[in-house]
Design an enzyme around this catalytic site. Sequence first.
Site, PDB file in Angstrom:
ATOM      1  CE  LYS A  44     -13.489   9.099 -18.144  1.00 22.85           C
ATOM      2  NZ  LYS A  44     -13.333   9.188 -16.733  1.00 22.85           N
ATOM      3  NE  ARG A  96      -2.816   0.418   3.392  1.00 21.59           N
ATOM      4  CZ  ARG A  96      -2.081   0.547   4.497  1.00 21.59           C
ATOM      5  NH1 ARG A  96      -1.313   1.615   4.677  1.00 21.59           N
ATOM      6  NH2 ARG A  96      -2.098  -0.381   5.429  1.00 21.59           N
ATOM      7  CG  ASP A 113     -10.039  16.893 -13.895  1.00 24.60           C
ATOM      8  OD1 ASP A 113      -9.397  16.337 -14.807  1.00 24.60           O
ATOM      9  OD2 ASP A 113     -10.996  16.359 -13.314  1.00 24.60           O
ATOM     10  CE1 TYR A 171     -17.408  12.520 -14.165  1.00 16.68           C
ATOM     11  CE2 TYR A 171     -16.237  12.572 -12.078  1.00 16.68           C
ATOM     12  CZ  TYR A 171     -16.975  11.883 -13.024  1.00 16.68           C
ATOM     13  OH  TYR A 171     -17.280  10.570 -12.821  1.00 16.68           O
TER      14      TYR A 171
HETATM   15  C1  LIG Z   1     -12.870  15.417 -16.065  1.00 16.42           C
HETATM   16  C2  LIG Z   1     -12.992  14.211 -15.188  1.00 16.42           C
HETATM   17  N1  LIG Z   1     -12.360  14.186 -14.001  1.00 16.42           N
HETATM   18  C3  LIG Z   1     -12.447  13.132 -13.166  1.00 16.42           C
HETATM   19  C4  LIG Z   1     -13.205  12.031 -13.479  1.00 16.42           C
HETATM   20  C5  LIG Z   1     -13.318  10.873 -12.513  1.00 16.42           C
HETATM   21  O1  LIG Z   1     -12.500   9.824 -12.908  1.00 16.42           O
HETATM   22  P1  LIG Z   1     -12.786   8.257 -12.604  1.00 16.42           P
HETATM   23  O2  LIG Z   1     -14.012   7.889 -13.351  1.00 16.42           O
HETATM   24  O3  LIG Z   1     -11.527   7.609 -13.090  1.00 16.42           O
HETATM   25  O4  LIG Z   1     -12.978   8.139 -11.132  1.00 16.42           O
HETATM   26  C6  LIG Z   1     -13.870  12.001 -14.718  1.00 16.42           C
HETATM   27  C7  LIG Z   1     -14.683  10.819 -15.093  1.00 16.42           C
HETATM   28  O5  LIG Z   1     -15.422  10.831 -16.047  1.00 16.42           O
HETATM   29  C8  LIG Z   1     -13.761  13.117 -15.588  1.00 16.42           C
HETATM   30  O6  LIG Z   1     -14.401  13.156 -16.776  1.00 16.42           O
END
Ligand SMILES: Cc1ncc(COP(=O)(O)O)c(C=O)c1O
Length: 394
Positions: A194, A45, A169, A97
């Site tokens: 992604k 971990r 982000d 998001y």
């Molecule tokens: C811009 C953005 N940030 C964060 C996330 C969250 O990521 P995860 O689905 O890997 O938890 C997403 C998920 O769609 C996203 O589109």
Amino acid sequence: MSNATQLIHSIPVDPLTGAISVPIYQTSTFVQEAPGVNKGYDYARTGNPTRAALESIVAKLENGSTGIAFGSGLAAIDAIVKLLESGDEIVAVDDIYGGAFRLFTQVYKKFGITVHYVDATDAANVFNAITPKTKLIWIETPTNPTLKIADIEAIAKIAKANRCLLCVDNTFASPALQQPLTLGADIVVHSGTKYLGGHSDLVAGLVITKDAELGAKVKFLQNACGAILGPFDSWLLIRGIETLHLRIRQHGASAQAVAEYLEKHPAVDKVFYPGLPSHPNHDIAKKQSKGFGGIVSFTLKNDTEQAATAFVTSTELFHLAESLGGIKSLLCHPAQMTHKTIPVAQRRAAGVSDSLIRLSVGLEETEDIIADLEKTFAKLQSAQHNTKKETITI
Ligand SMILES: Cc1ncc(COP(=O)(O)O)c(C=O)c1O
């Protein structure tokens, strides 16, 4: 040396065996010679060599000091919020998001953390929302799903002047196009699920910090709370990142062609893509990014959920699914999917109207992608013509 070349050669050759691919250390613990005497790892971990290789690669990719790999993008976001204390405030981009919005409002609100949402396309809105309690500014650029662009450099200056951390982000742009830490941000987060992973085959999150001390705090939180990425998924993410620059180039070229096609289509109302000169912050996108990415959103003249549902269930190449950034083209209807947890009035005010459709343009040939959209529009128009039913008009 180009970024792509540097990236490929930052992936280490295994010093023990010469393996060209990073080995998967599928182990929970590491044998010690004496208590506390080990080869740099004691419990998986806290640290794992496969994860450590990934963390070092992404830190270099984002021009940061420290990379930390999490079990999902939301776990990465969660770790950043845990840097705050009760009573602290966040200024966040308004079309954030949906999962981050849910985390802020349904989890952290009860711990006394308040979030003010602003349209970050104008940096003055961010400045005006700051109070003495603001500790963190949170932006996405481009945003999900309306592809709004915020000026990272300008907001970084506001953050510094007000002693706040700026977290970007960077999921939509990816470090192949945009490096927020170089533009003055303190923290970058990614849904590695992604573009970094790139093949729709894993869920992962990343935090990269500019400053090593801040990185150590996030690493402490990760070890204390436990949301690590496992060794196999770390390896898979490294494998995806190896082709990042090549994939992003092709995603971007096709997305630009799709956006230009949609802009001329009579059934389409608005097209959201930072690569279009008609995009309100096209110049800022050009200044801070090497390209405009693979996501295109659009609304229909018939701005109803029904019309959008008819469209997203009629394509052949585009699969209807949550997520984005993989090799296969995907589409989604945010109002009923990714953004359904956001109150309707707030969603519409942020520009996510009822018919908005988000495309994740994949790596199929550009002309096949456009042909699929063309066929879908034609199919729905002829169905409308034949039945004259309001329910299927676009
Ligand atoms: C811009 C953005 N940030 C964060 C996330 C969250 O990521 P995860 O689905 O890997 O938890 C997403 C998920 O769609 C996203 O589109």
